[in-house]
Design a protein around this motif. Structure first.
Motif, PDB file in Angstrom:
ATOM      1  N   LYS A  11      46.677  32.556  47.057  1.00 22.24           N
ATOM      2  CA  LYS A  11      45.567  32.804  47.985  1.00 22.24           C
ATOM      3  C   LYS A  11      44.682  33.929  47.459  1.00 22.24           C
ATOM      4  N   ILE A  12      43.499  33.953  47.993  1.00 21.82           N
ATOM      5  CA  ILE A  12      42.609  35.068  47.679  1.00 21.82           C
ATOM      6  C   ILE A  12      42.203  35.677  49.006  1.00 21.82           C
ATOM      7  N   GLY A  13      42.422  36.966  49.138  1.00 19.76           N
ATOM      8  CA  GLY A  13      42.247  37.588  50.452  1.00 19.76           C
ATOM      9  C   GLY A  13      43.155  36.881  51.430  1.00 19.76           C
ATOM     10  N   LYS A  14      42.554  36.358  52.487  1.00 22.21           N
ATOM     11  CA  LYS A  14      43.381  35.647  53.471  1.00 22.21           C
ATOM     12  C   LYS A  14      43.328  34.142  53.256  1.00 22.21           C
ATOM     13  N   LYS A  15      42.491  33.750  52.284  1.00 28.12           N
ATOM     14  CA  LYS A  15      42.252  32.323  52.117  1.00 28.12           C
ATOM     15  C   LYS A  15      43.258  31.675  51.174  1.00 28.12           C
ATOM     16  N   GLN A  16      44.040  30.755  51.711  1.00 31.11           N
ATOM     17  CA  GLN A  16      45.011  30.021  50.912  1.00 31.11           C
ATOM     18  C   GLN A  16      44.255  28.964  50.110  1.00 31.11           C
ATOM     19  N   ILE A  17      44.433  28.940  48.798  1.00 32.08           N
ATOM     20  CA  ILE A  17      43.675  27.974  48.005  1.00 32.08           C
ATOM     21  C   ILE A  17      44.581  26.956  47.311  1.00 32.08           C
ATOM     22  N   LEU A  18      45.661  27.445  46.723  1.00 29.32           N
ATOM     23  CA  LEU A  18      46.595  26.503  46.097  1.00 29.32           C
ATOM     24  C   LEU A  18      47.765  26.277  47.055  1.00 29.32           C
ATOM     25  N   PRO A  36      37.406  17.016  43.659  1.00 20.26           N
ATOM     26  CA  PRO A  36      36.117  17.418  44.224  1.00 20.26           C
ATOM     27  C   PRO A  36      35.850  18.922  44.103  1.00 20.26           C
ATOM     28  N   ASN A  37      34.598  19.301  44.268  1.00 12.26           N
ATOM     29  CA  ASN A  37      34.221  20.726  44.230  1.00 12.26           C
ATOM     30  C   ASN A  37      35.044  21.498  45.239  1.00 12.26           C
ATOM     31  N   GLY A  38      35.462  22.650  44.851  1.00 12.43           N
ATOM     32  CA  GLY A  38      36.182  23.523  45.787  1.00 12.43           C
ATOM     33  C   GLY A  38      37.634  23.145  45.998  1.00 12.43           C
ATOM     34  N   SER A  39      38.146  22.218  45.217  1.00 13.95           N
ATOM     35  CA  SER A  39      39.526  21.781  45.459  1.00 13.95           C
ATOM     36  C   SER A  39      40.553  22.755  44.870  1.00 13.95           C
ATOM     37  N   GLY A  40      40.125  23.625  43.989  1.00 14.86           N
ATOM     38  CA  GLY A  40      41.039  24.647  43.477  1.00 14.86           C
ATOM     39  C   GLY A  40      41.310  24.563  41.985  1.00 14.86           C
ATOM     40  N   LYS A  41      40.533  23.798  41.267  1.00 14.25           N
ATOM     41  CA  LYS A  41      40.771  23.614  39.833  1.00 14.25           C
ATOM     42  C   LYS A  41      40.610  24.923  39.056  1.00 14.25           C
ATOM     43  N   SER A  42      39.489  25.615  39.296  1.00 18.23           N
ATOM     44  CA  SER A  42      39.267  26.881  38.592  1.00 18.23           C
ATOM     45  C   SER A  42      40.273  27.936  39.041  1.00 18.23           C
ATOM     46  N   THR A  43      40.642  27.863  40.314  1.00 12.03           N
ATOM     47  CA  THR A  43      41.626  28.809  40.823  1.00 12.03           C
ATOM     48  C   THR A  43      42.951  28.660  40.083  1.00 12.03           C
ATOM     49  N   LEU A  44      43.351  27.401  39.894  1.00 16.27           N
ATOM     50  CA  LEU A  44      44.588  27.150  39.163  1.00 16.27           C
ATOM     51  C   LEU A  44      44.496  27.755  37.756  1.00 16.27           C
ATOM     52  N   PHE A  85      36.138  29.399  29.903  1.00 18.40           N
ATOM     53  CA  PHE A  85      35.637  29.667  31.253  1.00 18.40           C
ATOM     54  C   PHE A  85      34.578  28.658  31.694  1.00 18.40           C
ATOM     55  N   GLN A  86      34.627  28.346  32.983  1.00 12.17           N
ATOM     56  CA  GLN A  86      33.564  27.512  33.547  1.00 12.17           C
ATOM     57  C   GLN A  86      32.243  28.276  33.473  1.00 12.17           C
ATOM     58  N   TYR A  87      32.313  29.575  33.748  1.00 16.39           N
ATOM     59  CA  TYR A  87      31.123  30.426  33.654  1.00 16.39           C
ATOM     60  C   TYR A  87      31.399  31.583  32.693  1.00 16.39           C
ATOM     61  N   ASP A 171      37.859  24.638  31.339  1.00 16.54           N
ATOM     62  CA  ASP A 171      37.337  24.472  32.696  1.00 16.54           C
ATOM     63  C   ASP A 171      35.879  24.001  32.652  1.00 16.54           C
ATOM     64  N   GLU A 172      35.704  22.732  32.847  1.00 12.55           N
ATOM     65  CA  GLU A 172      34.369  22.111  32.852  1.00 12.55           C
ATOM     66  C   GLU A 172      33.556  22.486  31.622  1.00 12.55           C
ATOM     67  N   THR A 173      34.213  22.433  30.482  1.00 11.58           N
ATOM     68  CA  THR A 173      33.526  22.757  29.237  1.00 11.58           C
ATOM     69  C   THR A 173      32.439  21.732  28.934  1.00 11.58           C
ATOM     70  N   THR A 203      37.598  18.513  34.435  1.00 10.76           N
ATOM     71  CA  THR A 203      36.276  17.893  34.313  1.00 10.76           C
ATOM     72  C   THR A 203      35.919  17.065  35.545  1.00 10.76           C
ATOM     73  N   HIS A 204      34.636  16.838  35.721  1.00 12.57           N
ATOM     74  CA  HIS A 204      34.170  15.949  36.782  1.00 12.57           C
ATOM     75  C   HIS A 204      33.804  14.588  36.224  1.00 12.57           C
ATOM     76  N   TYR A 205      33.730  14.506  34.900  1.00  9.02           N
ATOM     77  CA  TYR A 205      33.171  13.293  34.328  1.00  9.02           C
ATOM     78  C   TYR A 205      34.123  12.577  33.393  1.00  9.02           C
TER      79      TYR A 205
HETATM   80  N1  LIG Z   1      36.785  35.191  45.543  1.00 11.56           N
HETATM   81  C1  LIG Z   1      36.866  34.200  46.441  1.00 11.56           C
HETATM   82  N2  LIG Z   1      36.772  34.492  47.748  1.00 11.56           N
HETATM   83  C2  LIG Z   1      36.853  33.490  48.677  1.00 11.56           C
HETATM   84  N3  LIG Z   1      37.005  32.230  48.351  1.00 11.56           N
HETATM   85  C3  LIG Z   1      37.109  31.883  47.077  1.00 11.56           C
HETATM   86  C4  LIG Z   1      37.051  32.849  46.055  1.00 11.56           C
HETATM   87  N4  LIG Z   1      37.186  32.237  44.866  1.00 11.56           N
HETATM   88  C5  LIG Z   1      37.312  30.910  45.149  1.00 11.56           C
HETATM   89  N5  LIG Z   1      37.260  30.712  46.483  1.00 11.56           N
HETATM   90  C6  LIG Z   1      37.330  29.421  47.165  1.00 11.56           C
HETATM   91  O1  LIG Z   1      38.432  28.695  46.724  1.00 11.56           O
HETATM   92  C7  LIG Z   1      38.143  27.322  46.702  1.00 11.56           C
HETATM   93  C8  LIG Z   1      38.496  26.762  45.337  1.00 11.56           C
HETATM   94  O2  LIG Z   1      37.568  27.212  44.383  1.00 11.56           O
HETATM   95  P1  LIG Z   1      37.614  26.780  42.871  1.00 11.56           P
HETATM   96  O3  LIG Z   1      36.597  27.541  42.133  1.00 11.56           O
HETATM   97  O4  LIG Z   1      39.006  26.881  42.399  1.00 11.56           O
HETATM   98  O5  LIG Z   1      37.203  25.247  42.975  1.00 11.56           O
HETATM   99  P2  LIG Z   1      36.962  24.185  41.827  1.00 11.56           P
HETATM  100  O6  LIG Z   1      37.906  23.080  42.094  1.00 11.56           O
HETATM  101  O7  LIG Z   1      37.020  24.810  40.502  1.00 11.56           O
HETATM  102  O8  LIG Z   1      35.482  23.707  42.174  1.00 11.56           O
HETATM  103  P3  LIG Z   1      34.277  23.258  41.203  1.00 11.56           P
HETATM  104  O9  LIG Z   1      34.532  21.845  40.865  1.00 11.56           O
HETATM  105  O10 LIG Z   1      33.071  23.384  42.070  1.00 11.56           O
HETATM  106  O11 LIG Z   1      34.247  24.144  40.029  1.00 11.56           O
HETATM  107  C9  LIG Z   1      36.686  27.185  47.062  1.00 11.56           C
HETATM  108  O12 LIG Z   1      36.571  26.827  48.419  1.00 11.56           O
HETATM  109  C10 LIG Z   1      36.135  28.569  46.834  1.00 11.56           C
HETATM  110  O13 LIG Z   1      35.055  28.833  47.682  1.00 11.56           O
END
Ligand SMILES: Nc1ncnc2c1ncn2[C@@H]1O[C@H](COP(=O)(O)OP(=O)(O)OP(=O)(O)O)[C@@H](O)[C@H]1O
Ligand SMILES: [Mg+2]
Lengths: 252, 481
Positions: A11-18, A36-44, A85-87, A171-173, A203-205
């Motif tokens: 999680k990040i802060g209070k937000k559970q992501i994985l 899909p976007n926001g699913s947690g790929k970059s987080t992983l 890095f994605q970015y 990550d989305e190279t 990747t998305h593609y």
């Molecule tokens: N620092 C942060 N604070 C709050 N939420 C975050 C933070 N970093 C990531 N998130 C949230 O975690 C979720 C997963 O983000 P992540 O970047 O892992 O997605 P992704 O699968 O890589 O998406 P994309 O395909 O758009 O790159 C998103 O909802 C994002 O907003």
């Protein structure tokens, strides 16, 4: 087994992501992660690389049999984990050459090797430059500063080539690359492939996967891997989108 | 009786008049500052009367002046009567080996990559004859001598080249200039003198390292550099090695004088003791540095890397008097822990088509305060004057401060002035990017900071630049995470 992820939650802060990721990667394999976007790929990717902001709340990750979380982020890199890095981040006043020189020698130091002298470093650089068809003038400029989107991505792959990692996470190279650049980057990745290293491509593609052919494709949704398959799965996703997967996941 | 003795005699007979009785044989003046102390210093150095008079004038003016309070620095009041203003150059206690030196210091030397020989020299360990610095200096001096270049201690110059000293001393920084300059003029101990004759390009970097008896120039150092028509010189002051000194107050004066077509490049690395982690101790560094571009097409360039001292008060400036003359100021000032720096420059455009360039890079860490203070003044006659200023601040952590005080006065409407300022923080994503490439946090900070300061470091002579890079990293060690 090179990488073994079991029930990883973060999680990040209070937000559970994985929300409980399981993934096994063997040496020599290529895994694609889609979703899909926001699913947690970059987080992983960030959690594996050791970014501080993320708190691992559950699960375990073994890298070559060792607990990954016992290692500092820079030591993970030295152990052979590379993240494209994605970015990619800008560092003003530091050239890619200087950056890589520092990185290569830090990693050598970690492994108990003596630093590369200027000549040996230059030679290594020349060789890898050819591989990703990158121009020296770009490498002399401030790292990523004013680089085009495509140049940044190509520079990431150049760095990967320089560091010869065991596990590369891309990550989305492919995003932001034109067709020619995509081929060049894929070529670079393929020529670095061996039975001793592994690659995870986010990747998305499906297009990228025509060039970097994966052994497995996984779909990440809401912080979980909800479907795994072969490269055919990627084609199916391309054709049908994610809705059917989301529906399937909702039923579980 | 020699002339020197005559002066001495004159002085000693005056002694009574002032009701002060101190043994001239003494190695040290008693604490405090008075006219008699000024006389004592001058007599000790066998100075000519004109110089004594000059010192006395400075002293009388200083007495009427007030310590400036406008700088953004805070320190407990200095008791000027509690300072010893003269002590004979002492031979440092000679050590027999580096194992007698503070191991902390040795560690720092090693991190800076300073050679063993150099370590010995800096810590006062006796150096064997083969690498005797005196012989190096002698060869060096003869090379310079062939070109007519004068490079010696200030005291020596007073004796050997009185006409030059008399003409140029105080010509750039008059005794009335400011409180600390007046103090320095009254009691300066020693320093460097350098004269480059017409049309001569000094073939090597001049550094006090090569000047015999450079040690112990003391807390009130005086430097004067003159470049005659078409001459060029690059001068290095200080070194990257940490400098400790029992004297808390340092008030140096540096004067540069560039004639027609001449160029002076002055580089400084200042690494005086900054005090401990809690802000205790440390040097107060109140310096007046100024260059006069007297002739047309002359150029003066200041480059400084400031990492030391508890308090830094320093504004190397250029007076652009000659038409087409040019002034430059390149600065990196790093503060950490409780250090305070108020530094910058003044560019005074008097001549036509004069140009100035200011690049200031402040880096603050810990609980330090880092201020840039700069003035660009375009006078009436200075048509087509141009200035470019770039003032950047980099913050590390959230307990430090960065401030900029730019002053711009324009009296001629043809002037073109550009001012850019940025404030940034070392980003966590920058650090993480480095970490992910196997670069640990200390090295990452070093890399990022050196990149940030690159434009300034590039101005330094090659070997100096490499050392300065290491120094920056070392100063900031432990300031993240
Ligand atoms: N620092 C942060 N604070 C709050 N939420 C975050 C933070 N970093 C990531 N998130 C949230 O975690 C979720 C997963 O983000 P992540 O970047 O892992 O997605 P992704 O699968 O890589 O998406 P994309 O395909 O758009 O790159 C998103 O909802 C994002 O907003
Ligand atoms: Mg992403």
């Amino acid at each position: 087994m090179m990488l073994s992820i079991k029930n990883l939650q973060a999680k990040i802060g209070k937000k559970q992501i994985l929300n409980g990721i399981d993934l096994q990667v063997n040496a020599g394999e290529v895994h694609a992660i889609m979703g899909p976007n926001g699913s947690g790929k970059s987080t992983l990717a960030s959690v594996l690389a050791g970014r501080e902001d993320y708190e691992v709340t559950e699960g375990e990750v073994l890298f070559n049999g060792k607990n990954l979380f016992d290692f500092e982020p820079s030591d993970r890199a030295a152990e052979g984990i590379f993240l494209a890095f994605q970015y990619p981040v800008e560092i003003p006043g530091v050239s890619t050459i200087n950056f890589m020189k520092t990185a290569v020698n830090k990693i050598r130091q970690y492994r108990g090797q003596s630093p590369l002298d200027a000549v040996a470093f230059l030679q290594l650089m020349k060789e890898k430059m050819k591989l990703v068809e990158i121009d020296q003038s770009l490498l002399s400029r401030s790292l990523n500063e004013g680089f085009s989107g495509g140049e940044k991505k190509r520079n990431e792959i150049f760095q990967m080539a320089m560091l010869e990692p065991k596990l590369s996470i891309l990550d989305e190279t492919d995003s932001g690359l034109d067709i020619d650049a995509l081929k060049i980057v894929a070529n670079g990745v393929n020529s670095l492939r061996s039975k001793n290293n592994a690659t995870i491509v986010v990747t998305h593609y499906q297009r990228l996967l025509d060039y970097i052919v994966p052994d497995f494709v996984h779909v990440l949704y809401k912080g979980k891997i909800v479907k795994s398959g072969t490269k055919e799965l990627a084609k199916e996703l391309e054709a049908k989108g994610y809705d059917w997967i989301k529906n399937e996941a909702a039923l579980v | 009786m020699s002339k020197d003795n005559q002066v001495l005699e004159e002085f000693t007979s005056k002694e009574y008049e002032h009701g002060w009785n101190v043994n001239l044989e003494a190695d040290e003046a008693p604490k405090g500052l008075s006219e008699d102390i000024v006389r004592f210093i001058s007599a000790k150095k066998n100075e000519p009367t004109w110089l004594l008079d000059w010192r006395l004038k400075a002293f009388r003016l200083w007495e009427k002046m007030k310590e400036p309070t406008w700088a953004n620095v805070h320190y407990s009041k200095i008791n000027y009567q509690d300072i010893i203003y003269y002590s004979a150059p002492k031979q440092k206690k000679s050590l027999t080996g580096l194992d007698e030196v503070d191991p902390e210091l040795i560690k720092t030397f090693e991190k800076l990559g300073i050679s063993i020989t150099e370590q010995k020299r800096l810590t006062g360990v006796a150096v064997d004859a083969v690498i005797d610095s005196v012989s190096v200096a002698t060869t060096f001096k003869s090379t310079l001598g062939e070109l007519g270049i004068i490079f010696c201690s200030f005291s020596e110059a007073v004796k050997e080249h009185p006409e030059l000293i008399r003409k140029y001393l105080g010509s750039v920084v008059p005794i009335t200039d400011n409180y600390f300059a007046a103090l320095n003029s009254a009691v300066f101990s020693d320093g460097s003198f350098c004269y480059i004759p017409k049309g001569v390009r000094c073939p090597m970097e001049l550094s006090t390292y090569f000047r015999i008896n450079a040690a112990n120039t003391g807390q009130f150092e005086r430097t004067l550099i003159i470049a005659d028509e078409g001459a060029y010189v690059s001068y290095l002051e200080g070194c990257t090695a940490p400098m400790r000194d029992e004297n808390q107050l340092h008030a140096a004066v540096v004067e540069l004088y560039a004639m027609k077509d001449a160029e002076i490049k002055y580089s400084t690395v200042q690494n005086w003791y900054p005090g401990d982690k809690n802000g205790k101790g440390g040097i107060y560094n109140f310096v007046t540095k100024r260059g006069l571009c007297f002739g047309d097409h002359s150029k003066i360039s200041w480059t400084q890397v400031e990492t030391g001292s508890a308090i830094t008060w320093k504004y190397p400036s250029c007076i652009l008097k000659g038409d087409y003359s040019m002034g430059e100021f390149y600065s990196v000032a790093v503060t950490n822990n409780y250090q305070q720096a108020d530094t910058g420059t003044k560019m005074i455009h008097i001549g036509k088509n004069t140009k100035s360039r200011i690049v200031s890079k402040g880096i603050s860490a810990g609980k330090s305060q880092n201020s840039y203070r700069g003035q660009v003044h375009i006078m009436k006659r200075a048509s087509n004057a141009r200035n470019f200023s770039q003032c950047d601040s980099l913050l590390m952590g959230d307990q430090c401060g960065a401030h900029t005080f730019p002053y711009i006065d324009v009296e001629n409407q043809t002037a073109r002035i550009e001012h850019e300022a940025t404030t940034s923080k070392i980003g966590e994503d920058q650090i993480f990017y480095c970490l992910q490439r196997g670069i640990d946090e200390e090295a990452a900070v070093a890399l990022i900071v050196n990149g940030y300061a690159k434009e300034v470091l590039n101005q330094l002579p090659m070997e100096f630049a490499v050392e300065a890079q290491k120094l920056l990293a070392l100063t900031l060690e432990g300031s993240v995470g």
